[in-house]
Motif scaffolding. Structure first.
Motif, PDB file in Angstrom:
ATOM      1  N   TYR A   1       8.713  48.357 -32.711  1.00 51.09           N
ATOM      2  CA  TYR A   1       8.331  46.948 -32.787  1.00 51.09           C
ATOM      3  C   TYR A   1       8.672  46.385 -34.157  1.00 51.09           C
ATOM      4  O   TYR A   1       8.449  47.045 -35.187  1.00 51.09           O
ATOM      5  CB  TYR A   1       6.835  46.783 -32.519  1.00 51.09           C
ATOM      6  N   TRP A   2       9.186  45.151 -34.140  1.00 51.03           N
ATOM      7  CA  TRP A   2       9.595  44.476 -35.373  1.00 51.03           C
ATOM      8  C   TRP A   2       9.076  43.041 -35.377  1.00 51.03           C
ATOM      9  O   TRP A   2       9.025  42.393 -34.325  1.00 51.03           O
ATOM     10  CB  TRP A   2      11.120  44.440 -35.480  1.00 51.03           C
ATOM     11  N   GLY A   3       8.745  42.570 -36.570  1.00 47.26           N
ATOM     12  CA  GLY A   3       8.415  41.171 -36.722  1.00 47.26           C
ATOM     13  C   GLY A   3       9.672  40.339 -36.901  1.00 47.26           C
ATOM     14  O   GLY A   3      10.789  40.866 -36.933  1.00 47.26           O
ATOM     15  N   GLN A   4       9.475  39.031 -37.042  1.00 37.84           N
ATOM     16  CA  GLN A   4      10.603  38.116 -37.147  1.00 37.84           C
ATOM     17  C   GLN A   4      11.081  37.951 -38.582  1.00 37.84           C
ATOM     18  O   GLN A   4      12.161  37.401 -38.821  1.00 37.84           O
ATOM     19  CB  GLN A   4      10.232  36.745 -36.568  1.00 37.84           C
TER      20      GLN A   4
ATOM     21  N   ASN B   1      -6.135  44.767 -37.732  1.00 38.15           N
ATOM     22  CA  ASN B   1      -4.808  44.978 -37.142  1.00 38.15           C
ATOM     23  C   ASN B   1      -3.711  44.386 -38.028  1.00 38.15           C
ATOM     24  O   ASN B   1      -2.759  43.769 -37.535  1.00 38.15           O
ATOM     25  CB  ASN B   1      -4.740  44.358 -35.743  1.00 38.15           C
ATOM     26  N   THR B   2      -3.860  44.576 -39.327  1.00 38.34           N
ATOM     27  CA  THR B   2      -2.977  43.926 -40.302  1.00 38.34           C
ATOM     28  C   THR B   2      -2.536  44.915 -41.368  1.00 38.34           C
ATOM     29  O   THR B   2      -3.329  45.756 -41.804  1.00 38.34           O
ATOM     30  CB  THR B   2      -3.684  42.729 -40.955  1.00 38.34           C
TER      31      THR B   2
ATOM     32  N   GLN C   1       2.757  46.110 -25.181  1.00 32.90           N
ATOM     33  CA  GLN C   1       3.648  45.477 -26.151  1.00 32.90           C
ATOM     34  C   GLN C   1       2.889  45.082 -27.405  1.00 32.90           C
ATOM     35  O   GLN C   1       1.700  44.778 -27.352  1.00 32.90           O
ATOM     36  CB  GLN C   1       4.290  44.216 -25.547  1.00 32.90           C
ATOM     37  N   VAL C   2       3.584  45.115 -28.508  1.00 29.05           N
ATOM     38  CA  VAL C   2       3.019  44.727 -29.789  1.00 29.05           C
ATOM     39  C   VAL C   2       3.846  43.587 -30.350  1.00 29.05           C
ATOM     40  O   VAL C   2       5.082  43.651 -30.372  1.00 29.05           O
ATOM     41  CB  VAL C   2       3.030  45.911 -30.777  1.00 29.05           C
ATOM     42  N   GLN C   3       3.175  42.550 -30.779  1.00 31.21           N
ATOM     43  CA  GLN C   3       3.839  41.458 -31.477  1.00 31.21           C
ATOM     44  C   GLN C   3       3.420  41.517 -32.945  1.00 31.21           C
ATOM     45  O   GLN C   3       2.224  41.657 -33.246  1.00 31.21           O
ATOM     46  CB  GLN C   3       3.460  40.101 -30.890  1.00 31.21           C
ATOM     47  N   LEU C   4       4.394  41.388 -33.817  1.00 30.70           N
ATOM     48  CA  LEU C   4       4.141  41.429 -35.256  1.00 30.70           C
ATOM     49  C   LEU C   4       4.577  40.104 -35.873  1.00 30.70           C
ATOM     50  O   LEU C   4       5.678  39.622 -35.594  1.00 30.70           O
ATOM     51  CB  LEU C   4       4.927  42.572 -35.904  1.00 30.70           C
ATOM     52  N   VAL C   5       3.716  39.546 -36.707  1.00 28.89           N
ATOM     53  CA  VAL C   5       4.035  38.281 -37.363  1.00 28.89           C
ATOM     54  C   VAL C   5       3.808  38.436 -38.861  1.00 28.89           C
ATOM     55  O   VAL C   5       2.663  38.673 -39.296  1.00 28.89           O
ATOM     56  CB  VAL C   5       3.185  37.125 -36.813  1.00 28.89           C
TER      57      VAL C   5
ATOM     58  N   ALA D   1      -0.709  42.083 -36.324  1.00 26.76           N
ATOM     59  CA  ALA D   1      -0.288  42.597 -35.020  1.00 26.76           C
ATOM     60  C   ALA D   1      -1.178  42.040 -33.928  1.00 26.76           C
ATOM     61  O   ALA D   1      -2.379  41.832 -34.122  1.00 26.76           O
ATOM     62  CB  ALA D   1      -0.344  44.115 -35.015  1.00 26.76           C
ATOM     63  N   SER D   2      -0.587  41.812 -32.793  1.00 24.21           N
ATOM     64  CA  SER D   2      -1.344  41.379 -31.623  1.00 24.21           C
ATOM     65  C   SER D   2      -0.748  42.042 -30.392  1.00 24.21           C
ATOM     66  O   SER D   2       0.324  42.637 -30.437  1.00 24.21           O
ATOM     67  CB  SER D   2      -1.311  39.859 -31.477  1.00 24.21           C
ATOM     68  N   GLY D   3      -1.450  41.935 -29.302  1.00 24.25           N
ATOM     69  CA  GLY D   3      -0.986  42.534 -28.057  1.00 24.25           C
ATOM     70  C   GLY D   3      -1.664  43.857 -27.773  1.00 24.25           C
ATOM     71  O   GLY D   3      -2.064  44.132 -26.656  1.00 24.25           O
ATOM     72  N   ARG D   4      -1.730  44.689 -28.788  1.00 27.78           N
ATOM     73  CA  ARG D   4      -2.485  45.921 -28.717  1.00 27.78           C
ATOM     74  C   ARG D   4      -2.722  46.400 -30.138  1.00 27.78           C
ATOM     75  O   ARG D   4      -2.035  45.979 -31.063  1.00 27.78           O
ATOM     76  CB  ARG D   4      -1.773  46.989 -27.890  1.00 27.78           C
ATOM     77  N   THR D   5      -3.662  47.309 -30.279  1.00 33.22           N
ATOM     78  CA  THR D   5      -3.962  47.794 -31.610  1.00 33.22           C
ATOM     79  C   THR D   5      -2.809  48.624 -32.178  1.00 33.22           C
ATOM     80  O   THR D   5      -2.118  49.331 -31.430  1.00 33.22           O
ATOM     81  CB  THR D   5      -5.250  48.638 -31.596  1.00 33.22           C
ATOM     82  N   VAL D   6      -2.603  48.493 -33.482  1.00 33.45           N
ATOM     83  CA  VAL D   6      -1.602  49.317 -34.151  1.00 33.45           C
ATOM     84  C   VAL D   6      -2.275  50.355 -35.037  1.00 33.45           C
ATOM     85  O   VAL D   6      -1.632  50.969 -35.882  1.00 33.45           O
ATOM     86  CB  VAL D   6      -0.621  48.451 -34.988  1.00 33.45           C
ATOM     87  N   SER D   7      -3.581  50.542 -34.823  1.00 35.11           N
ATOM     88  CA  SER D   7      -4.341  51.437 -35.697  1.00 35.11           C
ATOM     89  C   SER D   7      -3.878  52.884 -35.604  1.00 35.11           C
ATOM     90  O   SER D   7      -4.161  53.677 -36.494  1.00 35.11           O
ATOM     91  CB  SER D   7      -5.838  51.344 -35.377  1.00 35.11           C
ATOM     92  N   THR D   8      -3.175  53.233 -34.528  1.00 36.86           N
ATOM     93  CA  THR D   8      -2.680  54.607 -34.397  1.00 36.86           C
ATOM     94  C   THR D   8      -1.196  54.717 -34.738  1.00 36.86           C
ATOM     95  O   THR D   8      -0.610  55.787 -34.589  1.00 36.86           O
ATOM     96  CB  THR D   8      -2.896  55.118 -32.967  1.00 36.86           C
ATOM     97  N   TYR D   9      -0.610  53.612 -35.187  1.00 37.27           N
ATOM     98  CA  TYR D   9       0.821  53.605 -35.508  1.00 37.27           C
ATOM     99  C   TYR D   9       1.048  53.674 -37.006  1.00 37.27           C
ATOM    100  O   TYR D   9       0.352  53.007 -37.771  1.00 37.27           O
ATOM    101  CB  TYR D   9       1.479  52.314 -35.020  1.00 37.27           C
ATOM    102  N   ALA D  10       2.061  54.395 -37.410  1.00 38.49           N
ATOM    103  CA  ALA D  10       2.586  54.208 -38.749  1.00 38.49           C
ATOM    104  C   ALA D  10       3.231  52.825 -38.801  1.00 38.49           C
ATOM    105  O   ALA D  10       3.767  52.333 -37.803  1.00 38.49           O
ATOM    106  CB  ALA D  10       3.621  55.269 -39.082  1.00 38.49           C
TER     107      ALA D  10
END
Length: 118
Positions: A107-110, A77-78, A1-5, A24-33
Motif C-alpha cells: 500500500y502506498w499513499g499519494q 493508525n498514523t 484494503q488500506v488507504q494512506l494519506v 491510514a484508513s480502511g483497516r488497521t496498520v498496527s501489525t504492518y511495518a
C-alpha cells in the motif's frame, strides 16, 4: 484494503523542520511495518526509513540519519516523519507505504511535496 494519506508537506528554508503524517484508513496498520520513501524530480524513488509494527525497530537511509525521526501511533493508525535540519537536497515528494519490506510494499499513499529552499 488500506488507504494512506500523507500530509504536512510544504515549503521550508534550509535548516528548518517539517513533520509529515501518514494516516491510514480502511483497516488497521498496527501489525504492518511502515516506511517512508521520497522521489525527487528526475530521480528514482528512494528509501528514507522504516519502522516495525511495534516501533521497536527503526532504520534510516544514511542520507537522513541523525536528522529524520520516524514514529508511529497505532491507536491513531498514523505514522510520522519528523524532519529536522532540512537541506535543499531533501526536496522531493514524500510517500508513506505499508505492509512490506525493502522497496516492495502493498500500500502506498499519494505523496506530499516537500520543498527546501536554500
Amino acid at each position: 484494503q488500506v488507504q494512506l494519506v500523507e500530509s504536512g508537506g510544504g515549503l521550508v528554508q534550509a535548516g528548518g523542520s517539517l513533520r509529515l503524517s501518514c494516516a491510514a484508513s480502511g483497516r488497521t496498520v498496527s501489525t504492518y511495518a511502515m516506511a517512508w520513501f521520497r522521489q525527487a524530480p528526475g530521480k528514482e524513488r528512494e528509501f528514507v526509513g522504516r519502522i516495525s509494527w511495534s516501533g521497536g525497530n527503526i532504520n534510516y537511509a544514511d542520507s537522513v540519519k541523525g536528522r529524520f525521526t520516524i514514529s508511529r501511533d497505532n491507536a491513531k493508525n498514523t505514522v510520522y516523519l519528523q524532519m529536522n535540519s532540512l537541506k535543499p537536497e531533501d526536496t522531493a515528494v514524500y510517500y508513506c507505504a505499508a505492509g512490506g519490506a525493502g522497496v516492495n510494499y502493498a500500500y502506498w499513499g499519494q505523496g506530499t511535496q516537500v520543498t527546501v529552499s536554500s
